[in-house]
Motif scaffolding. Structure first.
Motif, PDB file in Angstrom:
ATOM      1  N   LEU A   1      41.170  37.429  82.562  1.00  0.00           N
ATOM      2  CA  LEU A   1      39.850  38.059  82.523  1.00  0.00           C
ATOM      3  C   LEU A   1      39.296  38.163  81.105  1.00  0.00           C
ATOM      4  O   LEU A   1      38.156  38.576  80.913  1.00  0.00           O
ATOM      5  N   ASN A   2      40.077  37.765  80.102  1.00  0.00           N
ATOM      6  CA  ASN A   2      39.587  37.763  78.724  1.00  0.00           C
ATOM      7  C   ASN A   2      38.354  36.878  78.575  1.00  0.00           C
ATOM      8  O   ASN A   2      37.471  37.157  77.769  1.00  0.00           O
ATOM      9  N   SER A   3      38.302  35.804  79.355  1.00  0.00           N
ATOM     10  CA  SER A   3      37.181  34.860  79.233  1.00  0.00           C
ATOM     11  C   SER A   3      35.864  35.468  79.709  1.00  0.00           C
ATOM     12  O   SER A   3      34.796  34.904  79.464  1.00  0.00           O
TER      13      SER A   3
ATOM     14  N   ILE B   1      39.701  46.201  69.148  1.00  0.00           N
ATOM     15  CA  ILE B   1      40.782  46.991  69.745  1.00  0.00           C
ATOM     16  C   ILE B   1      41.804  47.357  68.681  1.00  0.00           C
ATOM     17  O   ILE B   1      42.286  48.497  68.618  1.00  0.00           O
ATOM     18  N   GLU B   2      42.144  46.397  67.807  1.00  0.00           N
ATOM     19  CA  GLU B   2      43.104  46.647  66.734  1.00  0.00           C
ATOM     20  C   GLU B   2      42.607  47.733  65.786  1.00  0.00           C
ATOM     21  O   GLU B   2      43.394  48.547  65.287  1.00  0.00           O
TER      22      GLU B   2
ATOM     23  N   LEU C   1      37.797  47.670  89.600  1.00  0.00           N
ATOM     24  CA  LEU C   1      37.401  48.550  88.497  1.00  0.00           C
ATOM     25  C   LEU C   1      38.563  48.749  87.530  1.00  0.00           C
ATOM     26  O   LEU C   1      38.373  48.728  86.301  1.00  0.00           O
ATOM     27  N   ILE C   2      39.762  48.927  88.066  1.00  0.00           N
ATOM     28  CA  ILE C   2      40.948  49.093  87.216  1.00  0.00           C
ATOM     29  C   ILE C   2      41.173  47.840  86.365  1.00  0.00           C
ATOM     30  O   ILE C   2      41.453  47.921  85.167  1.00  0.00           O
TER      31      ILE C   2
ATOM     32  N   THR D   1      41.092  45.384  81.106  1.00  0.00           N
ATOM     33  CA  THR D   1      40.675  44.253  80.276  1.00  0.00           C
ATOM     34  C   THR D   1      39.964  44.734  79.010  1.00  0.00           C
ATOM     35  O   THR D   1      40.120  44.150  77.936  1.00  0.00           O
ATOM     36  N   ILE D   2      39.190  45.801  79.146  1.00  0.00           N
ATOM     37  CA  ILE D   2      38.464  46.347  77.984  1.00  0.00           C
ATOM     38  C   ILE D   2      39.419  46.920  76.949  1.00  0.00           C
ATOM     39  O   ILE D   2      39.284  46.655  75.747  1.00  0.00           O
TER      40      ILE D   2
END
Length: 222
Positions: free
Chosen positions: A187-189, A58-59, A171-172, A177-178
């Motif tokens: 939800l990162n896990s 992401i970075e 879905l949102i 999370t993505i």
């Protein structure tokens, strides 16, 4: 137990074709992926399926859409659709006539949700292991189970007010999370690449179940 079995039969009859079809699709996807990717001692099939998007990606603005990951966790919402809402509608008069309390009914529904997620995650997990025996990570199964349970509980909390909203919210949450690197997101896990604790996800899932237990009323009109 009688209420649980009765409701389970009705739910299973409603979703049996959708859940079997979706599991077959996921199974074929796993098989095809296995035969078209390089699997080494350090990179396993599960990495391609559930690594997701790391914070580093992401970075670096290298975000990609994890198709299988999204299909697995959102698939359970598409399988259920409005099953529990319709169950509430059709069973309300009968259950009130039997003097079944809303809390007892809600407990039976939560048990059904847990059983569905146990089956769904367990079968897909078994398919993964059958295609890649190099690693057996039961933490992955726990993540698969808790993740699906969290999303269907959230779905049915919001479906109480609006059916479309109930489908959109999960879905949102998945899409956010993505693309959003929030370190405290439970939800990162769900993404192995983020190496996050399952604890926050477990707490969030239990909290969602508690909210559903107290807010759902099978006697209300939808």
């Amino acid at each position: 137990m009688g209420i649980f079995l009765n409701q389970w039969i009705k739910v299973w009859y409603e979703i049996r074709k959708r859940i079997l079809a979706w599991i077959i699709i996921l199974g074929l996807s796993i098989f095809l992926l296995k035969n078209n990717i390089p699997i080494t001692s350090k990179i396993h099939l599960v990495n391609y399926l559930f690594d997701g998007v790391s914070f580093k990606e992401i970075e670096l603005n290298m975000v990609r859409l994890p198709i299988f990951w999204l299909s697995y966790f959102y698939g359970i919402s598409l399988i259920l659709l409005d099953t529990f809402v319709q169950l509430n509608k059709t069973r309300a008069v009968v259950l009130r006539g039997m003097q079944v309390s809303a809390k007892k009914y809600n407990f039976s529904i939560l048990c059904i949700m847990n059983l569905l997620c146990f089956m769904y995650s367990g079968i897909v997990f078994w398919i993964i292991i059958a295609n890649d025996r190099k690693i057996i990570d039961y933490r992955l199964w726990l993540v698969m189970y808790l993740g699906t349970l969290f999303f269907i509980v959230v779905q049915n909390i919001f479906s109480k007010y609006n059916l479309i909203l109930g489908l959109i919210i999960p879905l949102i949450l998945l899409v956010l999370t993505i693309y959003i690197p929030w370190q405290q997101n439970p939800l990162n896990s769900l993404m192995l690449a983020r190496n996050s604790s399952v604890g926050l996800l477990a707490i969030s899932t239990v909290l969602a179940e508690v909210i559903f237990y107290y807010v759902n009323d099978y006697g209300e009109k939808y």
